[in-house]
Write an enzyme that holds these catalytic residues in place. Structure first.
Site, short mmCIF file in Angstrom:
data_model
loop_
_atom_site.label_atom_id
_atom_site.label_comp_id
_atom_site.label_asym_id
_atom_site.label_seq_id
_atom_site.Cartn_x
_atom_site.Cartn_y
_atom_site.Cartn_z
N ASP A 413 4.47 -0.53 10.34
CA ASP A 413 5.49 -0.65 9.27
C ASP A 413 5.78 -2.04 9.24
O ASP A 413 6.27 -2.75 10.04
CB ASP A 413 6.53 0.32 10.14
CG ASP A 413 7.84 0.19 9.05
OD1 ASP A 413 7.63 -0.02 7.86
OD2 ASP A 413 8.82 0.47 9.51
N ASN A 418 11.60 -6.64 10.29
CA ASN A 418 10.82 -6.47 11.39
C ASN A 418 9.33 -5.79 10.91
O ASN A 418 9.19 -5.27 9.90
CB ASN A 418 11.35 -5.51 12.38
CG ASN A 418 12.70 -5.98 12.97
OD1 ASN A 418 12.71 -7.19 13.25
ND2 ASN A 418 13.66 -4.94 13.27
N GLY A 476 7.07 -2.19 -1.53
CA GLY A 476 6.54 -2.81 -2.91
C GLY A 476 5.53 -1.54 -3.55
O GLY A 476 5.46 -0.46 -3.10
N ASP A 517 6.14 2.37 1.51
CA ASP A 517 6.80 3.02 2.58
C ASP A 517 7.86 4.42 2.34
O ASP A 517 8.01 5.22 3.08
CB ASP A 517 7.93 1.81 3.15
CG ASP A 517 8.96 1.26 2.05
OD1 ASP A 517 8.75 1.64 1.13
OD2 ASP A 517 9.59 0.46 2.45
#
EC number: 2.7.1.60
Length: 722
Positions: A413, A418, A476, A517
């Site tokens: 991820d 992070n 994105g 995501d």
């Protein structure tokens, strides 16, 4: 041997009928031959081994320096159903004399061929103990019935997978007479390291052929549907001709329908076509090298779904002949191979790929286990079989460690802050998670991803997890077909036109999937969350930004330019605040973590944020969390900002309901619980009555991005159907 009541050597008869079963029996025969103090070996050869049209393959047994005690011509030519029955009958007539002469203590029978059924029937009726290799498996044709019939005749069983072992137990076979050993051929496959494999490729395919740039085709008739299998073979050859790659075609076995398949080959001129090499037989040692370095194997042979997995070579399994087999992720099934286009599409999908090596069928140590099992047979025990009817014991026979491995995915991820990597099991359990700050530059970021994935993959071995592939969730716009990040959000710098698939696949030797995501969050809900089993639903992520994913008719929607479900950029006000996308009035400009942080800073700068019981240390940046805390403590202005943000999100959801009309909307992310009630109020006030009953819920998944990344791997690699 004395502890088992035997005071002499065990006389073992191995009967082999064709080139396929010899590849499994030969390692056992070599093992028996290497221990003359324990065993006497008799070799009986029958079936297609002795037919010129099928390569006179008995010669390879002689080349392996085995003495053939008996040759039995048992095949009645005709290659139709009646000829198969007559061949079984002829074998039954000839075998009694042979068995009376050899008087073996035990006969080893392999597999599911009609010849093997004759062997098992003869031995059982003549009170000879039978050891059956590869019982309990499921393929999908008449072979299943023959295999299970032999199981009922056999006294001892050597199986290759835990599922096969469980099938044998379900068939009431004695637990103490079942050995889970793995496939004997894997003992050879997993140790096959021929540095001179190019000379083998050139010998069979020509001097101009390169490794991974040719196809091996092996297709047999399906005796329960001969007409369809011949048509499918014709379509396969047409597809291979169109695909225009050098192809090694092996002649089919001797089952009913094989003669017609050979006619199809000759009708299409395969034996004289410049792109094809048609052969009756290839020695197993050389065949191993040919499939190990092929760009693809196609057909319906059990070799494709069993042995070839040891090399990770892509396989296209056609029709139903092997559809029940356990397979690795290298196998693409084309069940209804009824058009040339389907087969051609499968070739384009599979050719040239490299998959992880599979050990479903063995770990390379089958023969030592089988020899130990043979030595344990007590000839003083009663010959009559005992069947173990339910209830069934749980603790059974020997085990192979890799069978117990947890099938897992590496999930990555890439967030704005992070970078996280996790090992995720098939059930959605995060076995282990690793977190680092996301570097600001491309070089540092890609190196850190590779480093974390390599470390996680190494750790997976210690945790007994078998990694099937890598799934990556990133912000994105992403082209998931190519594994390329096209355009990133402003939160992740130097992340445009980035090929993520190639470096990870090259480093880890694993298949890699990449997606946005928001899409990953939707995939996580589809596999593990509240969207499971639903045909249509939408997921909205509320975090640093606002994203989403759309599931329509059980499939993720990407859009024509991979821009579907950019739900954070639905415009809800023409004169709203500026958005990071360059527009104004987007949901993200109101309801994202960045937007709330912006408003929190404004209040703080005007000394309007802090209320009694609240403080912000000087070295701590003001964040959305402070705004939420202030609202909870009664700050009216903070409450108003949260209400405006929730209203903007609610208007976006109303637009989604009116446009897509899903059956469920799932709010995901850290802000979801703060918005849910406001969103429902807006729906009641603004939505058409026909969509007001659509449920809006908060996700109960803790790590939707990681779980969604993992689901891309787990859904694709466990049984794909074209």
């Amino acid at each position: 041997m004395e502890k088992n009541g035997n005071n002499r050597k065990l006389r073992v008869c191995v009967a082999t009928c064709n080139r396929a079963d010899y590849s499994k029996l030969a390692p056992i025969m070599f093992g028996i031959k290497m221990e003359p103090e324990f065993f006497e070996l008799d070799v009986v050869v029958l079936g297609s081994h002795l037919i010129d049209d099928y390569g006179n393959t008995y010669r390879m047994i002689e080349q392996d320096d085995f003495d053939i005690n008996t040759r039995l011509h048992t095949i009645v030519r005709g290659e139709d159903e009646a000829a198969m029955v007559e061949s079984v009958g002829l074998a039954l007539v000839k075998l009694p004399d042979v068995l009376n002469r050899l008087k073996p203590d035990i006969m080893i029978v392999h597999g599911d061929r009609f010849d093997a059924l004759a062997l098992a029937t003869s031995a059982a009726l003549m009170n000879i103990r039978i050891l059956h290799i590869e019982g309990g498996e499921v393929s999908g044709t008449i072979d299943d019935s023959i295999r299970h019939a032999i199981t009922k005749l056999a006294h001892y069983h050597v199986c290759c997978t835990r599922s096969a072992e469980q099938h044998l137990i379900s068939m009431c076979e004695d637990h103490d007479r079942i050995l889970l050993a793995g496939c004997p051929s894997y003992d050879k496959l997993l140790s096959a390291k021929n540095k001179d494999y190019m000379s083998i490729i050139r010998m069979w395919l020509g001097d101009d052929v390169k490794s991974k740039d040719y196809i091996v085709a092996l297709q047999h008739p399906v005796t329960t549907d001969i007409k369809h299998s011949i048509k499918m073979f014709e379509l396969t050859l047409d597809a291979l001709i169109s695909f225009n790659k050098r192809t090694l075609v092996l002649f089919p076995n001797i089952d009913a329908g094989s003669k017609e398949m050979v006619r199809v080959m000759r009708k299409k001129g395969i034996e004289h076509h410049p792109n094809f090499r048609a052969v009756k037989h290839v020695p197993f040692d050389q065949f191993i090298q040919l499939v190990a370095h092929a760009g693809c194997m196609i057909g319906n042979s059990s070799c494709g779904v069993r042995e070839v997995g040891a090399f990770g070579t892509p396989v296209i399994n056609l029709g139903t002949r092997q559809i029940g087999r356990e397979t690795g992720e290298n196998v693409l099934h084309v069940r209804d191979a009824d058009t040339q286009d389907k087969i051609l599409q499968a070739l384009h999908l599979q050719f040239g790929k490299q998959y992880p090596c599979s050990k479903i069928y063995g770990d390379g140590n089958a023969v030592p286990r089988i020899l130990k099992f043979l030595k344990s047979i007590d000839l003083q025990e009663p010959l009559q079989k005992k069947f173990c009817f339910p209830p069934v014991k749980e603790n059974i026979s020997q085990d192979i460690d890799h069978i117990l491995e947890t099938l897992s995915a590496l999930a990555v991820d890439l967030g704005g802050t992070n970078l996280r990597v996790a090992i995720v099991s098939m059930k959605g359990e995060i076995v282990k998670k690793y977190t680092q700050f996301n570097p600001k530059t491309y070089e540092e970021r890609i190196n850190l991803i590779l480093q974390m994935c390599v470390e996680a993959a190494a750790e997976a071995v210690k945790l007994n997890c078998r990694i099937l592939g890598v799934g990556i969730s990133t912000g994105g716009r992403v082209n998931p077909r190519e594994g390329v990040v096209l355009h990133s959000t402003k939160l992740i710098q130097e992340w445009n036109s980035v090929d993520l698939r190639s470096p990870l696949s090259d480093t880890l030797h694993l298949p890699v999937w990449v997606d946005n995501d928001g899409n990953c969050a939707a995939l996580a809900e589809r596999k593990f969350g509240q969207g499971k089993g639903l045909e249509n639903f939408v997921t909205l992520i509320t975090g640093t930004g606002i994203g989403g994913g759309i599931i329509h008719q059980h499939e993720l929607i990407h859009g024509s330019s991979f821009c579907a479900a950019e739900l954070g950029h639905l415009v809800v006000s023409l004169d709203g605040p500026d958005c990071s996308c360059g527009g104004r009035g987007c949901i993200e400009a109101y309801a994202s973590g960045m937007a709330l942080q912006r408003e929190a800073k404004k209040l703080h700068d005007e000394d309007l944020l802090l209320v009694e019981g609240m403080s912000v240390p000087k070295d701590e940046a003001v964040s959305a969390a402070h705004l939420i805390q202030a609202a909870k403590l009664g700050n009216v202005k903070a409450q108003s900002i949260l209400r405006t943000a929730g209203t903007a999100l609610g208007l976006g959801v109303v637009n989604i309901l009116h446009t897509i009309n899903p059956s469920l909307v799932i709010l995901s992310g850290v802000l979801a619980s703060h918005y849910i009630h406001i969103v429902k109020d807006v729906i009641r006030q603004q939505a058409l009555s026909s969509v007001q009953d659509v449920d809006v819920v908060v996700s109960d998944l803790v790590d939707p991005a990681l779980l969604g990344a993992a689901s891309m791997v787990l859904d694709y690699t466990t049984r794909r159907i074209c």
